[in-house]
Design a protein around this motif. Sequence first.
Motif, PDB file in Angstrom:
ATOM      1  N   SER A   1       0.822  -1.205   0.000  1.00 43.03           N
ATOM      2  CA  SER A   1       0.000   0.000   0.000  1.00 43.03           C
ATOM      3  C   SER A   1       0.859   1.260   0.000  1.00 43.03           C
ATOM      4  N   ARG A   2       2.036   1.204   0.610  1.00 41.58           N
ATOM      5  CA  ARG A   2       2.945   2.372   0.626  1.00 41.58           C
ATOM      6  C   ARG A   2       3.388   2.720  -0.789  1.00 41.58           C
ATOM      7  N   ALA A   3       3.699   1.705  -1.565  1.00 41.86           N
ATOM      8  CA  ALA A   3       4.119   1.930  -2.946  1.00 41.86           C
ATOM      9  C   ALA A   3       2.956   2.475  -3.776  1.00 41.86           C
ATOM     10  N   LYS A   4       1.765   1.987  -3.527  1.00 40.10           N
ATOM     11  CA  LYS A   4       0.583   2.497  -4.233  1.00 40.10           C
ATOM     12  C   LYS A   4       0.352   3.972  -3.899  1.00 40.10           C
ATOM     13  N   GLN A   5       0.529   4.312  -2.633  1.00 42.33           N
ATOM     14  CA  GLN A   5       0.351   5.705  -2.228  1.00 42.33           C
ATOM     15  C   GLN A   5       1.400   6.601  -2.880  1.00 42.33           C
ATOM     16  N   LEU A   6       2.639   6.144  -2.917  1.00 44.66           N
ATOM     17  CA  LEU A   6       3.698   6.924  -3.561  1.00 44.66           C
ATOM     18  C   LEU A   6       3.429   7.084  -5.046  1.00 44.66           C
TER      19      LEU A   6
END
Length: 91
Positions: free
Chosen positions: A7-12
């Motif tokens: 999810s962190r990569a999706k947010q970035l």
Amino acid sequence: MISSPPSRAKQLLMVYQLVMNNFLAIVAVPVAAFVLLRAAQLGPSEFLVRLGEVRRVHLFLAVFVPFAVAVLHLMRRPRTVNLVDYACFRP
């Protein structure tokens, strides 16, 4: 099997896309605000004196270049596609 990115990569990725899609506004708004604040601090008479000292070519470029960039930005944007359903159309 390939798993979905965290999810962190999706947010970035979403933040990156937001910044890149609105890069012109992100740059233009602070610059315009700075120029307007400086003009407000000078006062009308000193502003007109400094405006008279500017070469006409620079004044033309200061108006033309942002306008040209805005036109190019609007021309490069993907156009909206409106789909119309003709199922109920009777000639």
